[in-house]
Write an enzyme that holds these catalytic residues in place. Structure first.
Site, short mmCIF file in Angstrom:
data_model
loop_
_atom_site.label_atom_id
_atom_site.label_comp_id
_atom_site.label_asym_id
_atom_site.label_seq_id
_atom_site.Cartn_x
_atom_site.Cartn_y
_atom_site.Cartn_z
N ASP A 51 -1.52 1.24 -4.97
CA ASP A 51 -1.46 1.42 -6.34
C ASP A 51 -2.73 0.84 -7.00
OD1 ASP A 51 1.03 0.10 -9.03
OD2 ASP A 51 -0.09 2.15 -8.99
N ASP A 96 1.14 5.36 -5.39
CA ASP A 96 1.60 5.76 -6.72
C ASP A 96 0.52 6.65 -7.33
OD1 ASP A 96 1.99 3.84 -9.89
OD2 ASP A 96 2.95 5.76 -9.12
N ASN A 97 0.92 7.39 -8.56
CA ASN A 97 -0.23 8.20 -9.28
C ASN A 97 -0.94 9.18 -8.80
OD1 ASN A 97 -0.75 4.70 -10.01
ND2 ASN A 97 0.21 5.76 -11.52
N GLU A 152 4.90 6.15 -15.37
CA GLU A 152 6.08 5.04 -16.02
C GLU A 152 6.11 5.12 -17.51
OE1 GLU A 152 3.53 4.76 -13.84
OE2 GLU A 152 2.13 3.32 -14.46
N LYS A 172 -7.81 4.48 -7.98
CA LYS A 172 -7.17 5.72 -7.33
C LYS A 172 -8.28 6.14 -6.31
CE LYS A 172 -3.91 4.29 -10.02
NZ LYS A 172 -3.07 3.32 -9.26
C1 LIG Z 1 -5.89 -0.11 -10.63
C2 LIG Z 1 -4.57 -0.53 -11.46
C3 LIG Z 1 -3.89 -1.49 -10.67
C4 LIG Z 1 -4.40 -2.73 -10.19
O1 LIG Z 1 -5.32 -2.50 -9.30
C5 LIG Z 1 -6.36 -3.67 -9.17
N1 LIG Z 1 -7.50 -3.20 -8.32
C6 LIG Z 1 -8.19 -2.31 -8.73
N2 LIG Z 1 -8.97 -2.06 -7.62
C7 LIG Z 1 -8.63 -3.11 -6.59
C8 LIG Z 1 -9.05 -3.20 -5.47
N3 LIG Z 1 -10.23 -2.72 -4.82
N4 LIG Z 1 -8.72 -4.44 -4.70
C9 LIG Z 1 -7.40 -4.97 -5.43
N5 LIG Z 1 -7.18 -4.61 -6.60
C10 LIG Z 1 -7.57 -3.68 -7.03
C11 LIG Z 1 -6.65 -3.64 -10.74
O2 LIG Z 1 -7.11 -5.01 -10.92
C12 LIG Z 1 -5.26 -3.66 -11.39
O3 LIG Z 1 -4.57 -4.64 -11.49
N6 LIG Z 1 -3.80 0.67 -11.69
C13 LIG Z 1 -4.01 1.46 -12.61
O4 LIG Z 1 -5.20 1.69 -13.07
C14 LIG Z 1 -3.04 2.55 -13.21
C15 LIG Z 1 -3.36 3.27 -14.11
C16 LIG Z 1 -2.39 3.90 -14.90
C17 LIG Z 1 -2.49 4.95 -16.11
C18 LIG Z 1 -2.13 6.21 -16.26
C19 LIG Z 1 -2.43 6.82 -17.37
C20 LIG Z 1 -3.15 6.59 -18.38
F1 LIG Z 1 -3.39 7.16 -19.55
C21 LIG Z 1 -3.65 5.27 -18.29
C22 LIG Z 1 -3.50 4.40 -17.15
C23 LIG Z 1 -1.22 4.26 -14.05
C24 LIG Z 1 -0.95 3.50 -13.13
O5 LIG Z 1 0.32 3.63 -12.60
C25 LIG Z 1 -1.71 2.77 -12.63
O6 LIG Z 1 -1.47 2.14 -11.34
MG LIG Z 2 0.37 2.84 -10.56
#
Ligand SMILES: C[C@H](C[C@H]1O[C@@H](n2cnc3c(N)ncnc32)[C@H](O)[C@@H]1O)NC(=O)c1cc(-c2ccc(F)cc2)cc(O)c1O
Ligand SMILES: [Mg+2]
Length: 214
Positions: A141, A169-170, A199, A144
């Protein structure tokens, strides 16, 4: 400089949920996201699918990539069997700090390890650092475009075993086209799509469940 959305989400949990009651923490976050501010948690509709897959796998060892505020972390950890343990990787220190407090409010801190850092940096060190042989369950998650490189890294590090279940997810919104193509075409995976919605919205989204065949 006001508060951030994750900080406002945490306050909603502390004001509305009962300490130690993970269901009330989940409900408080869903209420906040439906009635106050949208946030990128897996949510209640996809969360129900996540619950059913976690319950079916009943993992002793689980990995989550992308903790954010800890919503799916709580959903997974509350369903772990006795002795089960969840490692969750979060790149952003502010999000990790909020997630730790959400997980603690749910009373699940003993089953969960929040690791601050990038998945690509940490995956090669999980075995030596946490004594993990392999994962029974992985929830993807995070960014992407990292889903595909990170499962290839998990394969290379020998952290997947015959039967490991990946749940992503997604896969529709924002979308993970290269990951989907790979798991659906590869002889090493048996894949199934669970259609749902982004969501707290009516937009289409879904989860892809892929069983590693070794
Ligand atoms: C990416 C994020 C989730 C988190 O992931 C952490 N992250 C990143 N890269 C790494 C790494 N390499 N290692 C560890 N953590 C890491 C980050 O800091 C965020 O906290 N999730 C999303 O961007 C996300 C976006 C949408 C979304 C959908 C429609 C829209 F119009 C706008 C947004 C829906 C979802 O359900 C998501 O999940
Ligand atoms: Mg997600």
């Amino acid at each position: 400089t006001g508060t951030t959305r994750p900080q406002r989400l945490l306050r909603a949990v502390q004001e509305r949920a009962t300490r130690g009651d993970s269901e009330s923490v989940i409900a408080a976050i869903d209420h906040f996201c439906r009635h106050q501010e949208w946030a990128m948690n897996v949510g209640d509709e996809k969360g129900f699918i996540l619950d059913s897959v976690v319950s079916e796998v009943s993992p002793q060892t689980a990995l989550e990539l992308g903790t954010y505020c800890g919503y799916s972390t709580v959903r997974i950890a509350r369903l772990l069997p006795p002795g089960g343990h969840l490692i969750t990787l979060e790149f952003n220190p502010n999000y990790a700090a909020v997630a730790r407090q959400v997980i603690a409010w749910a009373g699940l801190e003993d089953m969960v390890q929040v690791v601050e850092g990038a998945s690509g940096d940490w995956i090669p060190h999980l075995r030596e650092h946490f004594g993990i042989e392999s994962f029974d369950f992985v929830f993807l998650d995070h960014w992407k475009e990292l889903y595909l490189p990170d499962i290839k890294l998990l394969e290379e590090c020998g952290l997947l075993r015959k039967g490991t279940v990946l749940l992503a997810d997604n896969v529709v919104c924002p979308g993970t086209p290269d990951y989907l193509e790979y798991v659906r075409k590869s002889q090493s995976y048996e894949s199934h799509y669970f259609g749902s919605h982004l969501e707290y919205t009516r937009a289409e989204d879904g989860l892809e469940k892929s069983v590693y065949l070794g």
